[in-house]
Design a protein around this motif. Structure first.
Motif, PDB file in Angstrom:
ATOM      1  N   ARG A   1      -0.794 146.148 -25.557  1.00  0.00           N
ATOM      2  CA  ARG A   1       0.239 145.829 -26.549  1.00  0.00           C
ATOM      3  C   ARG A   1       1.104 147.042 -26.894  1.00  0.00           C
ATOM      4  NH1 ARG A   1      -0.919 140.689 -27.773  1.00  0.00           N
ATOM      5  NH2 ARG A   1      -3.065 140.042 -27.948  1.00  0.00           N
ATOM      6  N   ARG A   2       1.233 147.953 -25.906  1.00  0.00           N
ATOM      7  CA  ARG A   2       2.077 149.135 -26.099  1.00  0.00           C
ATOM      8  C   ARG A   2       3.121 149.252 -24.986  1.00  0.00           C
ATOM      9  NH1 ARG A   2      -1.638 154.165 -27.360  1.00  0.00           N
ATOM     10  NH2 ARG A   2       0.367 155.018 -27.986  1.00  0.00           N
ATOM     11  N   GLY A   3       3.339 148.174 -24.235  1.00  0.00           N
ATOM     12  CA  GLY A   3       4.360 148.163 -23.203  1.00  0.00           C
ATOM     13  C   GLY A   3       3.889 148.583 -21.826  1.00  0.00           C
ATOM     14  N   VAL A   4       2.621 148.950 -21.698  1.00  0.00           N
ATOM     15  CA  VAL A   4       2.101 149.416 -20.411  1.00  0.00           C
ATOM     16  C   VAL A   4       2.098 148.279 -19.384  1.00  0.00           C
ATOM     17  CG1 VAL A   4       0.098 150.392 -19.211  1.00  0.00           C
ATOM     18  CG2 VAL A   4       0.725 151.226 -21.495  1.00  0.00           C
ATOM     19  N   GLY A   5       1.547 147.137 -19.758  1.00  0.00           N
ATOM     20  CA  GLY A   5       1.510 145.995 -18.842  1.00  0.00           C
ATOM     21  C   GLY A   5       2.904 145.548 -18.441  1.00  0.00           C
ATOM     22  N   SER A   6       3.817 145.505 -19.391  1.00  0.00           N
ATOM     23  CA  SER A   6       5.195 145.104 -19.082  1.00  0.00           C
ATOM     24  C   SER A   6       5.863 146.096 -18.135  1.00  0.00           C
ATOM     25  CB  SER A   6       6.019 144.982 -20.364  1.00  0.00           C
ATOM     26  OG  SER A   6       5.595 143.862 -21.105  1.00  0.00           O
ATOM     27  N   ALA A   7       5.621 147.389 -18.336  1.00  0.00           N
ATOM     28  CA  ALA A   7       6.223 148.392 -17.454  1.00  0.00           C
ATOM     29  C   ALA A   7       5.680 148.258 -16.037  1.00  0.00           C
ATOM     30  CB  ALA A   7       5.965 149.796 -17.999  1.00  0.00           C
ATOM     31  N   LEU A   8       4.371 148.049 -15.901  1.00  0.00           N
ATOM     32  CA  LEU A   8       3.790 147.876 -14.565  1.00  0.00           C
ATOM     33  C   LEU A   8       4.288 146.583 -13.914  1.00  0.00           C
ATOM     34  CD1 LEU A   8       0.146 149.054 -15.320  1.00  0.00           C
ATOM     35  CD2 LEU A   8       1.741 150.138 -13.712  1.00  0.00           C
ATOM     36  N   MET A   9       4.343 145.500 -14.666  1.00  0.00           N
ATOM     37  CA  MET A   9       4.827 144.228 -14.107  1.00  0.00           C
ATOM     38  C   MET A   9       6.285 144.339 -13.680  1.00  0.00           C
ATOM     39  SD  MET A   9       2.435 141.964 -13.862  1.00  0.00           S
ATOM     40  CE  MET A   9       3.373 140.460 -13.678  1.00  0.00           C
ATOM     41  N   ALA A  10       7.104 144.992 -14.485  1.00  0.00           N
ATOM     42  CA  ALA A  10       8.518 145.154 -14.133  1.00  0.00           C
ATOM     43  C   ALA A  10       8.650 145.940 -12.836  1.00  0.00           C
ATOM     44  CB  ALA A  10       9.269 145.848 -15.265  1.00  0.00           C
ATOM     45  N   ALA A  11       7.866 147.004 -12.696  1.00  0.00           N
ATOM     46  CA  ALA A  11       7.926 147.814 -11.472  1.00  0.00           C
ATOM     47  C   ALA A  11       7.451 147.014 -10.262  1.00  0.00           C
ATOM     48  CB  ALA A  11       7.092 149.076 -11.640  1.00  0.00           C
ATOM     49  N   MET A  12       6.383 146.246 -10.414  1.00  0.00           N
ATOM     50  CA  MET A  12       5.866 145.440  -9.301  1.00  0.00           C
ATOM     51  C   MET A  12       6.878 144.369  -8.881  1.00  0.00           C
ATOM     52  SD  MET A  12       2.538 146.062  -8.393  1.00  0.00           S
ATOM     53  CE  MET A  12       2.977 147.759  -8.257  1.00  0.00           C
ATOM     54  N   CYS A  13       7.432 143.653  -9.857  1.00  0.00           N
ATOM     55  CA  CYS A  13       8.391 142.592  -9.547  1.00  0.00           C
ATOM     56  C   CYS A  13       9.657 143.158  -8.918  1.00  0.00           C
ATOM     57  CB  CYS A  13       8.707 141.776 -10.797  1.00  0.00           C
ATOM     58  SG  CYS A  13       7.315 140.761 -11.377  1.00  0.00           S
ATOM     59  N   ASP A  14      10.133 144.287  -9.424  1.00  0.00           N
ATOM     60  CA  ASP A  14      11.318 144.924  -8.852  1.00  0.00           C
ATOM     61  C   ASP A  14      11.073 145.312  -7.399  1.00  0.00           C
ATOM     62  OD1 ASP A  14      14.043 146.271  -9.208  1.00  0.00           O
ATOM     63  OD2 ASP A  14      12.787 147.948  -8.535  1.00  0.00           O
ATOM     64  N   TYR A  15       9.952 145.927  -7.129  1.00  0.00           N
ATOM     65  CA  TYR A  15       9.619 146.344  -5.758  1.00  0.00           C
ATOM     66  C   TYR A  15       9.522 145.118  -4.841  1.00  0.00           C
ATOM     67  CZ  TYR A  15       7.224 148.836  -1.990  1.00  0.00           C
ATOM     68  OH  TYR A  15       6.882 149.380  -0.776  1.00  0.00           O
ATOM     69  N   ALA A  16       8.812 144.085  -5.316  1.00  0.00           N
ATOM     70  CA  ALA A  16       8.637 142.870  -4.513  1.00  0.00           C
ATOM     71  C   ALA A  16       9.970 142.191  -4.230  1.00  0.00           C
ATOM     72  CB  ALA A  16       7.694 141.905  -5.227  1.00  0.00           C
ATOM     73  N   ASP A  17      10.818 142.100  -5.258  1.00  0.00           N
ATOM     74  CA  ASP A  17      12.087 141.385  -5.125  1.00  0.00           C
ATOM     75  C   ASP A  17      13.120 142.144  -4.308  1.00  0.00           C
ATOM     76  OD1 ASP A  17      11.017 139.415  -6.748  1.00  0.00           O
ATOM     77  OD2 ASP A  17      12.155 139.999  -8.530  1.00  0.00           O
ATOM     78  N   ARG A  18      13.197 143.446  -4.497  1.00  0.00           N
ATOM     79  CA  ARG A  18      14.306 144.207  -3.920  1.00  0.00           C
ATOM     80  C   ARG A  18      13.965 144.963  -2.641  1.00  0.00           C
ATOM     81  NH1 ARG A  18      16.477 147.861  -8.270  1.00  0.00           N
ATOM     82  NH2 ARG A  18      18.113 148.170  -6.743  1.00  0.00           N
ATOM     83  N   TRP A  19      12.656 145.177  -2.387  1.00  0.00           N
ATOM     84  CA  TRP A  19      12.309 146.047  -1.267  1.00  0.00           C
ATOM     85  C   TRP A  19      11.270 145.469  -0.318  1.00  0.00           C
ATOM     86  CZ3 TRP A  19      15.914 149.430  -0.974  1.00  0.00           C
ATOM     87  CH2 TRP A  19      16.564 149.836  -2.149  1.00  0.00           C
ATOM     88  N   ALA A  20      10.403 144.595  -0.790  1.00  0.00           N
ATOM     89  CA  ALA A  20       9.308 144.118   0.053  1.00  0.00           C
ATOM     90  C   ALA A  20       9.608 142.796   0.765  1.00  0.00           C
ATOM     91  CB  ALA A  20       8.032 143.973  -0.778  1.00  0.00           C
ATOM     92  N   GLY A  21      10.703 142.156   0.435  1.00  0.00           N
ATOM     93  CA  GLY A  21      11.008 140.873   1.064  1.00  0.00           C
ATOM     94  C   GLY A  21      10.070 139.761   0.619  1.00  0.00           C
ATOM     95  N   ALA A  22       9.494 139.910  -0.559  1.00  0.00           N
ATOM     96  CA  ALA A  22       8.560 138.896  -1.062  1.00  0.00           C
ATOM     97  C   ALA A  22       9.323 137.715  -1.638  1.00  0.00           C
ATOM     98  CB  ALA A  22       7.660 139.501  -2.131  1.00  0.00           C
ATOM     99  N   LEU A  23       8.927 136.529  -1.245  1.00  0.00           N
ATOM    100  CA  LEU A  23       9.474 135.309  -1.842  1.00  0.00           C
ATOM    101  C   LEU A  23       8.535 134.820  -2.943  1.00  0.00           C
ATOM    102  CD1 LEU A  23      11.503 132.962  -1.926  1.00  0.00           C
ATOM    103  CD2 LEU A  23      10.073 131.823  -0.206  1.00  0.00           C
ATOM    104  N   ARG A  24       7.237 135.084  -2.763  1.00  0.00           N
ATOM    105  CA  ARG A  24       6.219 134.526  -3.649  1.00  0.00           C
ATOM    106  C   ARG A  24       5.238 135.618  -4.056  1.00  0.00           C
ATOM    107  NH1 ARG A  24       3.586 129.660  -4.642  1.00  0.00           N
ATOM    108  NH2 ARG A  24       1.326 129.848  -4.688  1.00  0.00           N
ATOM    109  N   LEU A  25       4.994 135.747  -5.364  1.00  0.00           N
ATOM    110  CA  LEU A  25       3.956 136.630  -5.882  1.00  0.00           C
ATOM    111  C   LEU A  25       2.840 135.761  -6.444  1.00  0.00           C
ATOM    112  CD1 LEU A  25       6.015 139.361  -7.784  1.00  0.00           C
ATOM    113  CD2 LEU A  25       5.132 139.409  -5.447  1.00  0.00           C
TER     114      LEU A  25
END
Length: 175
Positions: free
Chosen positions: A96-120
């Protein structure tokens, strides 16, 4: 409070072992109690080997590793290369201090913009309401329930299968 998300390295093995030794952490993951630094040293070293596409991140709060996340191909079959598995852990004191949100944002950004992932994809124990809320915040939806999915503290517990489709899949731009 300074929050920094970065790629994990083998030097983070002691921090990973400490985090994964917390019963509140490993109890909500598929990890086992009593992790060793050597185990995490090997896992973190392997993830950086040539040809490996896994992404392991850690979150530091004021210089201390308080969260980890991983993005991994869902499998080897050609027909599943569009799917990736996601996992995340956050120390109880850092929740509840933004850690989970920061990690999720980084994972989703990487998946969406660089890994060619359609589905997580991910699984989450059905009683882990804070994690479910975090995943929903990033567009994950419950697709089903796996009954008696994993042994946890002496009983077989259910998990939700959750997934997120790329919100804006890449397209080929034409002249």
């Amino acid at each position: 409070m300074t929050l920094n998300v970065r790629r994990a390295t083998p030097r983070d093995a002691p921090a990973y072992a400490r985090l994964m030794a917390d019963p509140q952490v490993y109890g909500n993951l598929l990890q086992l109690p009593l992790p060793s630094e050597e185990l995490w040293q090997a896992r973190l070293s392997e993830s950086g080997a040539p040809g490996k596409t896994d992404l392991l991140l850690c979150a530091e709060l004021d210089g201390e590793v308080v969260g980890t996340s991983g993005l991994h191909p869902a499998g080897v079959p050609l027909r599943r290369r569009h799917a990736w598995m996601l996992g995340i852990s956050v120390a109880p004191a850092a929740q509840r201090r933004g850690v989970g949100s920061a990690l999720m944002a980084a994972m989703c950004d990487y998946a969406d913009r660089w890994a060619g992932a359609l589905r997580l994809e991910l699984t989450v124990f059905t009683d882990n309401a804070p994690a479910i809320a975090l995943y929903r915040k990033f567009g994950f939806e419950i697709e089903g329930t796996h009954r008696a999915y994993a042994l946890r503290d002496g009983r077989y517990d259910d998990v939700y299968a959750m997934a997120r489709l790329h919100p804006n899949p890449p397209v080929l731009l034409r002249d």
